[in-house]
Design a protein around this motif. Structure first.
Motif, PDB file in Angstrom:
ATOM      1  N   VAL A  12       0.792  -1.243  -0.039  1.00  0.00           N
ATOM      2  CA  VAL A  12       0.145   0.135  -0.051  1.00  0.00           C
ATOM      3  C   VAL A  12       0.803   1.118   0.005  1.00  0.00           C
ATOM      4  N   THR A  13       0.725   1.756  -1.079  1.00  0.00           N
ATOM      5  CA  THR A  13       1.851   2.946  -1.202  1.00  0.00           C
ATOM      6  C   THR A  13       1.234   4.351  -0.568  1.00  0.00           C
ATOM      7  N   ALA A  14       2.100   5.127   0.054  1.00  0.00           N
ATOM      8  CA  ALA A  14       1.857   6.391   0.526  1.00  0.00           C
ATOM      9  C   ALA A  14       1.146   7.511  -0.812  1.00  0.00           C
ATOM     10  N   LYS A  15       0.125   8.098  -0.482  1.00  0.00           N
ATOM     11  CA  LYS A  15      -0.392   9.095  -1.358  1.00  0.00           C
ATOM     12  C   LYS A  15       0.908  10.276  -1.979  1.00  0.00           C
ATOM     13  N   GLU A  16       1.443  10.482  -1.068  1.00  0.00           N
ATOM     14  CA  GLU A  16       2.464  11.654  -1.549  1.00  0.00           C
ATOM     15  C   GLU A  16       3.791  11.151  -0.492  1.00  0.00           C
ATOM     16  N   SER A  17       4.723  11.710  -0.673  1.00  0.00           N
ATOM     17  CA  SER A  17       5.973  11.519   0.106  1.00  0.00           C
ATOM     18  C   SER A  17       6.310  12.842   0.869  1.00  0.00           C
ATOM     19  N   LYS A  18       6.949  12.597   2.113  1.00  0.00           N
ATOM     20  CA  LYS A  18       7.305  13.828   3.012  1.00  0.00           C
ATOM     21  C   LYS A  18       8.906  14.110   2.644  1.00  0.00           C
ATOM     22  N   ILE A  19       9.401  13.349   1.877  1.00  0.00           N
ATOM     23  CA  ILE A  19      10.760  13.469   1.413  1.00  0.00           C
ATOM     24  C   ILE A  19      11.299  14.982   1.355  1.00  0.00           C
ATOM     25  N   THR A  20      10.248  15.774   0.719  1.00  0.00           N
ATOM     26  CA  THR A  20      10.648  17.262   0.522  1.00  0.00           C
ATOM     27  C   THR A  20      10.723  17.937   1.740  1.00  0.00           C
ATOM     28  N   SER A  21      10.314  17.654   2.682  1.00  0.00           N
ATOM     29  CA  SER A  21      10.186  18.323   3.940  1.00  0.00           C
ATOM     30  C   SER A  21      11.273  18.087   5.031  1.00  0.00           C
ATOM     31  N   VAL A  22      12.447  17.181   4.280  1.00  0.00           N
ATOM     32  CA  VAL A  22      13.633  16.692   5.077  1.00  0.00           C
ATOM     33  C   VAL A  22      14.594  17.245   4.790  1.00  0.00           C
ATOM     34  N   ASP A  23      15.307  17.806   5.962  1.00  0.00           N
ATOM     35  CA  ASP A  23      16.667  18.630   5.573  1.00  0.00           C
ATOM     36  C   ASP A  23      17.534  17.723   5.646  1.00  0.00           C
ATOM     37  N   PHE A  24      18.340  16.787   4.657  1.00  0.00           N
ATOM     38  CA  PHE A  24      19.208  16.003   4.692  1.00  0.00           C
ATOM     39  C   PHE A  24      20.495  16.418   5.142  1.00  0.00           C
ATOM     40  N   ASP A  25      20.730  17.444   5.322  1.00  0.00           N
ATOM     41  CA  ASP A  25      22.166  18.308   5.814  1.00  0.00           C
ATOM     42  C   ASP A  25      22.098  18.391   7.190  1.00  0.00           C
ATOM     43  N   ASN A  26      21.046  18.131   7.916  1.00  0.00           N
ATOM     44  CA  ASN A  26      21.060  18.325   9.470  1.00  0.00           C
ATOM     45  C   ASN A  26      20.125  17.277   9.896  1.00  0.00           C
ATOM     46  N   LEU A  27      20.265  16.230   9.794  1.00  0.00           N
ATOM     47  CA  LEU A  27      19.550  15.034  10.240  1.00  0.00           C
ATOM     48  C   LEU A  27      20.021  14.792  11.770  1.00  0.00           C
ATOM     49  N   SER A  28      19.121  14.515  12.519  1.00  0.00           N
ATOM     50  CA  SER A  28      19.371  14.001  13.979  1.00  0.00           C
ATOM     51  C   SER A  28      18.952  12.508  13.997  1.00  0.00           C
ATOM     52  N   PHE A  29      19.959  11.747  14.350  1.00  0.00           N
ATOM     53  CA  PHE A  29      19.957  10.324  14.311  1.00  0.00           C
ATOM     54  C   PHE A  29      18.618   9.873  14.680  1.00  0.00           C
ATOM     55  N   GLY A  30      17.894   8.709  14.062  1.00  0.00           N
ATOM     56  CA  GLY A  30      16.889   7.984  14.438  1.00  0.00           C
ATOM     57  C   GLY A  30      15.475   8.918  14.404  1.00  0.00           C
ATOM     58  N   ASN A  31      15.508  10.141  14.296  1.00  0.00           N
ATOM     59  CA  ASN A  31      14.180  11.036  14.474  1.00  0.00           C
ATOM     60  C   ASN A  31      13.408  11.055  13.082  1.00  0.00           C
ATOM     61  N   VAL A  32      13.769  10.770  11.947  1.00  0.00           N
ATOM     62  CA  VAL A  32      13.161  11.101  10.692  1.00  0.00           C
ATOM     63  C   VAL A  32      12.929   9.661  10.270  1.00  0.00           C
ATOM     64  N   PHE A  33      11.683   9.399   9.729  1.00  0.00           N
ATOM     65  CA  PHE A  33      11.607   8.216   9.087  1.00  0.00           C
ATOM     66  C   PHE A  33      10.971   8.250   7.783  1.00  0.00           C
ATOM     67  N   THR A  34      11.341   7.213   6.790  1.00  0.00           N
ATOM     68  CA  THR A  34      10.693   7.172   5.494  1.00  0.00           C
ATOM     69  C   THR A  34       9.171   7.015   5.415  1.00  0.00           C
ATOM     70  N   ASP A  35       8.565   6.982   4.207  1.00  0.00           N
ATOM     71  CA  ASP A  35       7.335   6.982   3.857  1.00  0.00           C
ATOM     72  C   ASP A  35       6.586   5.592   4.165  1.00  0.00           C
ATOM     73  N   HIS A  36       7.464   4.607   4.326  1.00  0.00           N
ATOM     74  CA  HIS A  36       6.634   3.339   4.321  1.00  0.00           C
ATOM     75  C   HIS A  36       7.571   2.193   5.351  1.00  0.00           C
ATOM     76  N   MET A  37       6.757   1.346   5.930  1.00  0.00           N
ATOM     77  CA  MET A  37       7.345   0.508   6.779  1.00  0.00           C
ATOM     78  C   MET A  37       6.674  -1.008   6.474  1.00  0.00           C
ATOM     79  N   LEU A  38       7.392  -2.063   6.970  1.00  0.00           N
ATOM     80  CA  LEU A  38       7.097  -3.490   6.664  1.00  0.00           C
ATOM     81  C   LEU A  38       6.407  -3.773   7.964  1.00  0.00           C
TER      82      LEU A  38
END
Length: 355
Positions: A12-38
């Motif tokens: 079941v795919t997400a309607k839209e991705s949240k990736i555009t809201s993520v600042d990949f240059d300032n990631l805090s470890f383990g606090n941001v998660f991708t759009d899907h899970m198993l």
């Protein structure tokens, strides 16, 4: 959302991705998660079909056994993207094997390879845009299993949930890491669950680590529970000591986790002619080596940090500063290991698996 089916994996795919809201240059470890899970559930003695679905909370009964009796295990892995935009896993068979060892120790059901590894591959295939190129960038992978059966009877659950979540990551540790050698608190005991990646192992560390933090130390080097004379792990990592030009590390046991990074470091060091001595390491010999100037390095080894150099340690209120080396074993081995992970060097060991 789009609903599709692939073999026995429902997607079941997400309607839209949240990736555009993520600042990949300032990631805090383990606090941001991708759009899907198993997610895959176990009931009546069998595993159901796995499902890949949008990352979201799930509802649990307040009497779920995980809350009352602590049946919870996990793994830590990473995926890497090379310069050709191909995505690679690193030794996933080792994580699957260790996950099942943890499951057996906590009276939980083992997870089949097709769910753990094949399901993970499909999940990362869907989320590969979250894996960024470049040394230090990776996709942290957190498989875990919890007891979901309800009831407060003190017995193993009859229902479980297996889940994989993904988190984009950059470098984990930075700056000097100072440690204190434990002489009272213990991470694990003989006959216990120290060799399992059980959630309770980590929660039990939080209080003594908090005390160490208050004294200006970032982590603790744990010692054996019976005598506190043998050095075992550093924080949540395996630990290595370099005396002159020999690397020492404790053997795995009921108290010490069989780390994938640990095994990789040993193999790379031995391949490159570095003497490695796997045996019990005494506090007294490390203190003596520090006093004599023959203790050159201490470093932790684990998935998140890969290798984390330690700048000094305290034991019974005496602090020992380690020398700053130009060409340390830690930096050289880390470079060789990460070059394999990022496909910048030939993988002669056969450790990497392409998605």
């Amino acid at each position: 959302m789009e609903l599709t089916a692939l073999d026995n994996i429902k997607i079941v795919t997400a309607k839209e991705s949240k990736i555009t809201s993520v600042d990949f240059d300032n990631l805090s470890f383990g606090n941001v998660f991708t759009d899907h899970m198993l997610v895959c559930d176990y009931d009546n003695g069998v595993w159901g079909d796995p499902e890949i679905k949008p990352y979201e909370p799930f509802t649990m009964d307040p009497s779920s056994r995980v809350f009352h009796y602590g049946q919870a295990i996990f793994e830590g892995m990473k995926a890497y993207k090379d310069e050709n935009n191909d995505v690679w896993l690193y030794r996933p068979d080792q994580n699957h094997e260790r996950f099942n060892k943890s499951a057996v120790r906590l009276a939980m059901p083992e997870i089949p390879e097709e769910i753990f590894i094949d399901g993970l591959k499909k999940l990362i295939e869907i989320e590969q845009k979250w894996v960024k190129k470049g040394k230090g960038n990776s996709l942290y992978i957190r498989p875990f299993m919890i007891a979901t059966g309800h009831g407060v009877v003190a017995s193993p659950s009859n229902q479980y949930r297996f889940c994989i979540i993904l988190s984009p990551a950059s470098a984990y540790y930075s700056g000097d890491v100072k440690v204190v050698i434990a002489d009272h608190y213990s991470r694990a005991a003989n006959g216990g669950i120290g060799a399992a990646k059980a959630a309770g192992n980590y929660s039990a560390q939080f209080y003594p680590t908090k005390l160490a933090n208050q004294e200006g130390f970032q982590q603790i080097i744990w010692t054996d529970d019976a005598t506190h004379t043998k050095l075992e792990e550093a924080g949540t990592m395996n630990v290595f000591f370099r005396i002159n030009d020999t690397l020492y590390t404790a053997p795995t046991s009921e108290r010490i986790l069989d780390g994938v990074t640990r095994k990789s470091i040993i193999d790379i060091a031995e391949r490159d002619g570095i003497d490695v001595d796997v045996r019990p390491v005494l506090v007294s010999e490390i203190v003596e080596a520090a006093e004599k100037g023959t203790l050159k390095e201490i470093f932790g080894a684990g998935t998140a940090a890969v290798i984390s150099p330690i700048s000094g340690f305290s034991y019974k209120d005496t602090y020992y500063e380690l020398p700053k080396l130009q060409n340390s074993f830690a930096s050289e081995i880390k470079e060789k290991l990460t070059n394999i992970q990022y496909k910048l060097a030939e993988d002669t060991f056969g450790w990497t698996v392409k998605i």
